[in-house]
Write a protein that holds these residues in place. Structure first.
Motif, PDB file in Angstrom:
ATOM      1  N   ARG A   1       3.050 -14.617  61.962  1.00  0.00           N
ATOM      2  CA  ARG A   1       2.667 -14.733  63.364  1.00  0.00           C
ATOM      3  C   ARG A   1       2.992 -13.436  64.122  1.00  0.00           C
ATOM      4  O   ARG A   1       2.215 -13.014  64.981  1.00  0.00           O
ATOM      5  N   ALA A   2       4.107 -12.803  63.777  1.00  0.00           N
ATOM      6  CA  ALA A   2       4.488 -11.557  64.448  1.00  0.00           C
ATOM      7  C   ALA A   2       3.460 -10.453  64.168  1.00  0.00           C
ATOM      8  O   ALA A   2       3.077  -9.697  65.077  1.00  0.00           O
ATOM      9  N   GLU A   3       3.001 -10.343  62.908  1.00  0.00           N
ATOM     10  CA  GLU A   3       1.970  -9.360  62.581  1.00  0.00           C
ATOM     11  C   GLU A   3       0.667  -9.689  63.287  1.00  0.00           C
ATOM     12  O   GLU A   3      -0.034  -8.791  63.778  1.00  0.00           O
ATOM     13  N   ALA A   4       0.337 -10.965  63.348  1.00  0.00           N
ATOM     14  CA  ALA A   4      -0.879 -11.385  64.046  1.00  0.00           C
ATOM     15  C   ALA A   4      -0.823 -10.996  65.520  1.00  0.00           C
ATOM     16  O   ALA A   4      -1.816 -10.511  66.079  1.00  0.00           O
ATOM     17  N   ASP A   5       0.322 -11.182  66.149  1.00  0.00           N
ATOM     18  CA  ASP A   5       0.453 -10.837  67.563  1.00  0.00           C
ATOM     19  C   ASP A   5       0.230  -9.344  67.799  1.00  0.00           C
ATOM     20  O   ASP A   5      -0.399  -8.938  68.790  1.00  0.00           O
ATOM     21  N   LYS A   6       0.719  -8.524  66.878  1.00  0.00           N
ATOM     22  CA  LYS A   6       0.522  -7.072  67.001  1.00  0.00           C
ATOM     23  C   LYS A   6      -0.948  -6.711  66.836  1.00  0.00           C
ATOM     24  O   LYS A   6      -1.493  -5.890  67.586  1.00  0.00           O
ATOM     25  N   GLU A   7      -1.596  -7.320  65.846  1.00  0.00           N
ATOM     26  CA  GLU A   7      -3.019  -7.063  65.646  1.00  0.00           C
ATOM     27  C   GLU A   7      -3.836  -7.538  66.835  1.00  0.00           C
ATOM     28  O   GLU A   7      -4.760  -6.850  67.282  1.00  0.00           O
ATOM     29  N   LEU A   8      -3.517  -8.708  67.344  1.00  0.00           N
ATOM     30  CA  LEU A   8      -4.252  -9.259  68.482  1.00  0.00           C
ATOM     31  C   LEU A   8      -4.090  -8.383  69.720  1.00  0.00           C
ATOM     32  O   LEU A   8      -5.059  -8.156  70.450  1.00  0.00           O
ATOM     33  N   ALA A   9      -2.887  -7.884  69.947  1.00  0.00           N
ATOM     34  CA  ALA A   9      -2.654  -7.009  71.097  1.00  0.00           C
ATOM     35  C   ALA A   9      -3.463  -5.712  70.954  1.00  0.00           C
ATOM     36  O   ALA A   9      -4.053  -5.220  71.925  1.00  0.00           O
TER      37      ALA A   9
ATOM     38  N   LEU B   1     -22.550 -10.965  72.598  1.00  0.00           N
ATOM     39  CA  LEU B   1     -22.418 -11.691  71.340  1.00  0.00           C
ATOM     40  C   LEU B   1     -20.943 -12.012  71.091  1.00  0.00           C
ATOM     41  O   LEU B   1     -20.073 -11.539  71.823  1.00  0.00           O
ATOM     42  N   PRO B   2     -20.623 -12.784  70.053  1.00  0.00           N
ATOM     43  CA  PRO B   2     -19.238 -13.223  69.853  1.00  0.00           C
ATOM     44  C   PRO B   2     -18.245 -12.101  69.540  1.00  0.00           C
ATOM     45  O   PRO B   2     -18.618 -10.975  69.206  1.00  0.00           O
ATOM     46  N   ILE B   3     -16.977 -12.482  69.636  1.00  0.00           N
ATOM     47  CA  ILE B   3     -15.859 -11.634  69.231  1.00  0.00           C
ATOM     48  C   ILE B   3     -15.276 -12.267  67.970  1.00  0.00           C
ATOM     49  O   ILE B   3     -14.748 -13.382  68.011  1.00  0.00           O
ATOM     50  N   ALA B   4     -15.394 -11.561  66.851  1.00  0.00           N
ATOM     51  CA  ALA B   4     -15.076 -12.158  65.554  1.00  0.00           C
ATOM     52  C   ALA B   4     -13.756 -11.659  64.983  1.00  0.00           C
ATOM     53  O   ALA B   4     -13.440 -10.466  65.053  1.00  0.00           O
ATOM     54  N   VAL B   5     -13.016 -12.595  64.407  1.00  0.00           N
ATOM     55  CA  VAL B   5     -11.801 -12.311  63.643  1.00  0.00           C
ATOM     56  C   VAL B   5     -12.209 -12.279  62.174  1.00  0.00           C
ATOM     57  O   VAL B   5     -12.622 -13.294  61.615  1.00  0.00           O
ATOM     58  N   ASP B   6     -12.112 -11.115  61.559  1.00  0.00           N
ATOM     59  CA  ASP B   6     -12.532 -10.900  60.174  1.00  0.00           C
ATOM     60  C   ASP B   6     -11.351 -11.173  59.240  1.00  0.00           C
ATOM     61  O   ASP B   6     -10.350 -10.451  59.265  1.00  0.00           O
TER      62      ASP B   6
ATOM     63  N   VAL C   1      -5.051 -18.196  60.760  1.00  0.00           N
ATOM     64  CA  VAL C   1      -6.401 -17.857  61.219  1.00  0.00           C
ATOM     65  C   VAL C   1      -6.744 -18.632  62.487  1.00  0.00           C
ATOM     66  O   VAL C   1      -7.285 -18.070  63.453  1.00  0.00           O
ATOM     67  N   ALA C   2      -6.426 -19.916  62.492  1.00  0.00           N
ATOM     68  CA  ALA C   2      -6.690 -20.733  63.681  1.00  0.00           C
ATOM     69  C   ALA C   2      -5.918 -20.203  64.884  1.00  0.00           C
ATOM     70  O   ALA C   2      -6.428 -20.207  66.018  1.00  0.00           O
ATOM     71  N   TYR C   3      -4.701 -19.744  64.638  1.00  0.00           N
ATOM     72  CA  TYR C   3      -3.906 -19.161  65.727  1.00  0.00           C
ATOM     73  C   TYR C   3      -4.598 -17.920  66.286  1.00  0.00           C
ATOM     74  O   TYR C   3      -4.743 -17.775  67.514  1.00  0.00           O
ATOM     75  N   CYS C   4      -5.045 -17.014  65.412  1.00  0.00           N
ATOM     76  CA  CYS C   4      -5.731 -15.809  65.868  1.00  0.00           C
ATOM     77  C   CYS C   4      -6.979 -16.154  66.680  1.00  0.00           C
ATOM     78  O   CYS C   4      -7.238 -15.561  67.742  1.00  0.00           O
TER      79      CYS C   4
ATOM     80  N   ALA D   1     -15.060 -16.836  70.611  1.00  0.00           N
ATOM     81  CA  ALA D   1     -14.339 -16.507  69.385  1.00  0.00           C
ATOM     82  C   ALA D   1     -15.080 -17.022  68.163  1.00  0.00           C
ATOM     83  O   ALA D   1     -15.605 -18.135  68.157  1.00  0.00           O
ATOM     84  N   MET D   2     -15.102 -16.211  67.107  1.00  0.00           N
ATOM     85  CA  MET D   2     -15.805 -16.551  65.875  1.00  0.00           C
ATOM     86  C   MET D   2     -15.002 -16.061  64.672  1.00  0.00           C
ATOM     87  O   MET D   2     -14.350 -15.016  64.731  1.00  0.00           O
ATOM     88  N   LEU D   3     -15.052 -16.809  63.581  1.00  0.00           N
ATOM     89  CA  LEU D   3     -14.434 -16.404  62.321  1.00  0.00           C
ATOM     90  C   LEU D   3     -15.471 -15.749  61.427  1.00  0.00           C
ATOM     91  O   LEU D   3     -16.545 -16.310  61.194  1.00  0.00           O
TER      92      LEU D   3
END
Length: 218
Positions: free
Chosen positions: A77-85, A98-103, A121-124, A135-137
């Motif tokens: 989760r900590a790494e995800a927060d850094k990537e998301l920021a 168009l959508p914003i996708a998490v790859d 992934v759901a958290y991101c 948001a899109m996966l």
């Protein structure tokens, strides 16, 4: 609705002639990579795609509908927060039709197991959605089948952009809104082969109607 043709590009396509694409490309929109990540097998270290700013500016100038994706490698989760920021900072001040996708597709993440990776992934996706955008996966068919609970409650709220390079639309048993069917597309203005997708929803209309075209402040 007839499927729309969506192209996606990153630094791998180099400097693109967007005027040629607008004139002859026969595409309905573009997904731009904003965030790349560290080499395979290594911990998350995001970077800004060096062509993102130019590609976005050219699409905006020419009125080409645009969405964005970021390559995520987080295993905590900590790494995800850094990537998301990092991802959010790359998107700030821009509009998206168009959508914003998490790859999510990196082998580095598979050691988490299906349950933990699905939750991450759901958290991101939930964080991206909280920014006020669509948001899109994005993931590959094989990766999804082996490493994610695609039909489960955690991912059910989110649309999917599915990569499966073949001539016939896949039938994985769960819904998806876009199908990336080739990485060898030929588009005037792009010197290399390019990924092309079929979009089965009018994302631009949906996003405009719901006001999901810009990040919320704060």
């Amino acid at each position: 609705m007839m499927a729309k043709t969506i192209m996606d590009v990153s630094r791998w396509q180099g400097r693109i002639d967007w005027d040629a694409i607008k004139a002859r490309g026969k595409i309905d929109g573009v997904m731009l990579r904003a965030m790349g990540n560290s080499a395979a097998g290594k911990a998350s270290k995001p970077y800004l795609d060096p062509y993102f700013a130019r590609n976005y500016a050219e699409c905006a100038r020419l009125g080409i509908p645009v969405g964005v994706y970021g390559y995520f490698k987080a295993v905590t989760r900590a790494e995800a927060d850094k990537e998301l920021a990092f991802f959010r900072s790359a998107l700030g001040g821009r509009n998206f039709q168009l959508p914003i996708a998490v790859d999510i597709e990196d082998a580095y993440q598979t050691a988490l197991g299906k349950s933990k990776l699905t939750d991450l992934v759901a958290y991101c996706l939930s964080v991206v959605e909280s920014w006020g955008v669509y948001a899109m996966l994005y993931t590959g068919l094989y990766f999804a089948q082996n490493n994610l609970y695609m039909g489960g409650a955690a991912l059910k709220p989110y649309d999917v952009w599915l990569a499966a390079y073949r001539g016939k639309k896949p039938e994985p048993g769960w819904p998806f809104g876009m199908w990336q069917y080739t990485r060898k597309g030929k588009i005037p203005g792009v010197s290399k082969g390019v990924d092309l997708s079929h979009a089965y929803k009018d994302y631009a209309a949906i996003i405009a109607k719901k006001g999901l075209d810009r990040l919320r402040e704060g």
